[in-house]
Design a protein around this motif. Structure first.
Motif, short mmCIF file in Angstrom:
data_model
loop_
_atom_site.label_atom_id
_atom_site.label_comp_id
_atom_site.label_asym_id
_atom_site.label_seq_id
_atom_site.Cartn_x
_atom_site.Cartn_y
_atom_site.Cartn_z
N CYS A 183 -7.81 2.62 -5.23
CA CYS A 183 -6.87 1.97 -4.61
C CYS A 183 -5.53 2.39 -4.90
O CYS A 183 -5.04 2.66 -5.75
N LEU A 184 -4.84 2.48 -3.64
CA LEU A 184 -3.49 2.97 -3.69
C LEU A 184 -2.64 1.82 -3.50
O LEU A 184 -1.21 2.10 -3.20
N TRP A 202 0.93 -1.32 -0.05
CA TRP A 202 -0.18 0.05 -0.01
C TRP A 202 0.64 1.24 -0.01
O TRP A 202 1.70 1.57 0.88
N GLN A 203 0.70 1.84 -1.11
CA GLN A 203 1.72 3.29 -1.26
C GLN A 203 2.98 3.11 -0.64
O GLN A 203 3.76 2.27 -1.16
N SER A 204 3.17 4.02 0.41
CA SER A 204 4.68 3.83 0.96
C SER A 204 4.75 2.95 2.19
O SER A 204 5.95 3.14 3.04
N SER A 248 -9.38 2.60 5.40
CA SER A 248 -10.02 4.00 5.67
C SER A 248 -9.09 5.12 4.89
O SER A 248 -9.18 6.35 4.86
N GLU A 249 -8.09 4.69 4.17
CA GLU A 249 -7.09 5.45 3.74
C GLU A 249 -7.15 5.61 2.01
O GLU A 249 -6.43 6.26 1.47
N VAL A 250 -8.15 4.83 1.63
CA VAL A 250 -8.68 5.18 0.36
C VAL A 250 -8.73 6.54 -0.60
O VAL A 250 -9.40 7.26 0.73
N GLU A 300 -17.42 -2.53 -2.92
CA GLU A 300 -16.58 -3.11 -3.65
C GLU A 300 -15.19 -2.84 -3.41
O GLU A 300 -14.14 -3.96 -3.44
N MET A 301 -14.49 -1.74 -2.75
CA MET A 301 -13.34 -1.38 -2.68
C MET A 301 -13.02 -1.98 -1.34
O MET A 301 -11.80 -2.66 -1.40
N ILE A 302 -13.78 -2.49 -0.47
CA ILE A 302 -13.55 -3.46 0.53
C ILE A 302 -12.89 -4.41 0.21
O ILE A 302 -12.09 -5.35 0.74
N ARG A 303 -13.86 -5.13 -0.70
CA ARG A 303 -13.68 -6.45 -1.19
C ARG A 303 -12.38 -6.61 -2.08
O ARG A 303 -11.59 -7.56 -1.83
N HIS A 304 -11.83 -5.42 -2.55
CA HIS A 304 -10.89 -5.25 -3.42
C HIS A 304 -9.53 -5.37 -2.61
O HIS A 304 -8.69 -6.00 -2.84
#
Length: 303
Positions: free
Chosen positions: A129-130, A92-94, A114-116, A143-147
């Motif tokens: 999504c990061l 996830w990102q950094s 919670s950081e999307v 859907e983002m939660i499932r992803h």
């Protein structure tokens, strides 16, 4: 001239109007900042992909190992390949935290939900999504939660594949690695279709764990998935069969991200890309050289 009470009301209204104006301008700034952040991430991923393709011999391959981590893969007995020496990374990102415990990874990844990033696209909120080289965007937060939960599951498969390549003594993948974290669409919850059960899950791993319970207590090793009814002499065969319904995968190619139902599929994936010219498995029709007799038979079906 108005009364003191009227002047006070006017001042209150002016202060309220001023406060609302400041709030609106702040939201616009935040929205603009989000858009700038997302644009930077998208551009970075695009630049990375262009670099990979530029240094490749063609548009389908990249130099082997360009995305390999510095740690060496562990040669693990096949029976323990999925449980021992797993080096799972949160991309996830950094963040870039490493985990040996799968449950700890899942819990950690859920915290990123919670950081999307949220952007406005034609008046509609879009969640982005990061996760590294993902860039998935949707207007459906569920859907983002499932992803994101799927990313944790996929990270484990990548870790298994990382050690699996060493265990199976396979050459490196040459595919494009810029899409290694792009996942299949997850438009709806993971739904159990076992007869008499209608549970739904936002976590792919929770769904698979639930299905294992059905298999464990299946009477007569009969598959009770809706419309199936297949019967097997052993529980292990039922377990393998149920994966054809749930689409559970057991291993992934660490380099390109493709995931497979068994070790042999990963072997085929890598062997196809690393064929020795002196191989005796040559197609009599077109002359293509294959790594194994099985792959030659698979190739021959295309003619």
């Amino acid at each position: 001239m108005g009364t003191p009470s009227e002047k006070s009301k006017k001042q209150q209204l002016l202060r309220c109007a001023d406060w609302l104006q400041k709030q609106n301008s702040q939201e616009q700034k935040l929205s603009l900042q989000n858009q700038n952040d997302i644009q930077f991430i998208i551009q970075t991923n695009a630049d990375r992909k262009n670099f990979l393709l530029a240094v490749a011999e063609d548009e389908a391959t990249v130099p082997a190992g360009i995305d390999e981590i510095s740690m060496e893969p562990q040669t693990v007995p096949l029976k323990k390949l999925r449980v021992e020496y797993l080096q799972m990374e949160c991309e996830w990102q950094s963040c870039r935290w490493w985990f040996n415990d799968y449950e700890a990874l899942q819990k950690h990844v859920r915290n990123h939900i919670s950081e999307v990033h949220v952007i406005q696209d034609e008046g509609e909120a879009q969640y982005v999504c990061l996760w590294d080289v993902c860039g998935h965007k949707t207007s459906d937060f569920k859907e983002m939660i499932r992803h994101i939960n799927y990313h944790a599951y996929h990270a484990r498969l990548l870790a298994i594949g990382f050690n699996g390549r060493a265990t199976l003594k396979l050459a490196r993948c040459k595919k494009d690695s810029s899409k290694r974290n792009q996942l299949p669409p997850l438009k709806c919850d993971h739904c159990c279709m076992w007869t008499g059960c209608d549970k739904r899950f936002s976590s792919i791993q929770g769904f698979f764990d639930h299905m294992k319970l059905h298999v464990r207590y299946a009477e007569g090793n009969i598959c009770s998935w809706a419309g199936c009814g297949a019967m097997f002499p052993r529980r292990a065969l039922l377990t393998m069969h149920v994966r054809s319904h749930t689409k559970e995968r057991l291993i992934a190619c660490y380099h390109c991200g493709m995931h497979f139902s068994c070790n042999s599929k990963l072997s085929d994936h890598l062997l196809r890309q690393n064929v020795y010219p002196q191989s005796s498995h040559r197609c009599s029709v077109c002359g293509v050289v294959c790594a194994t007799a099985y792959l030659l038979r698979e190739h021959a079906r295309q003619h």
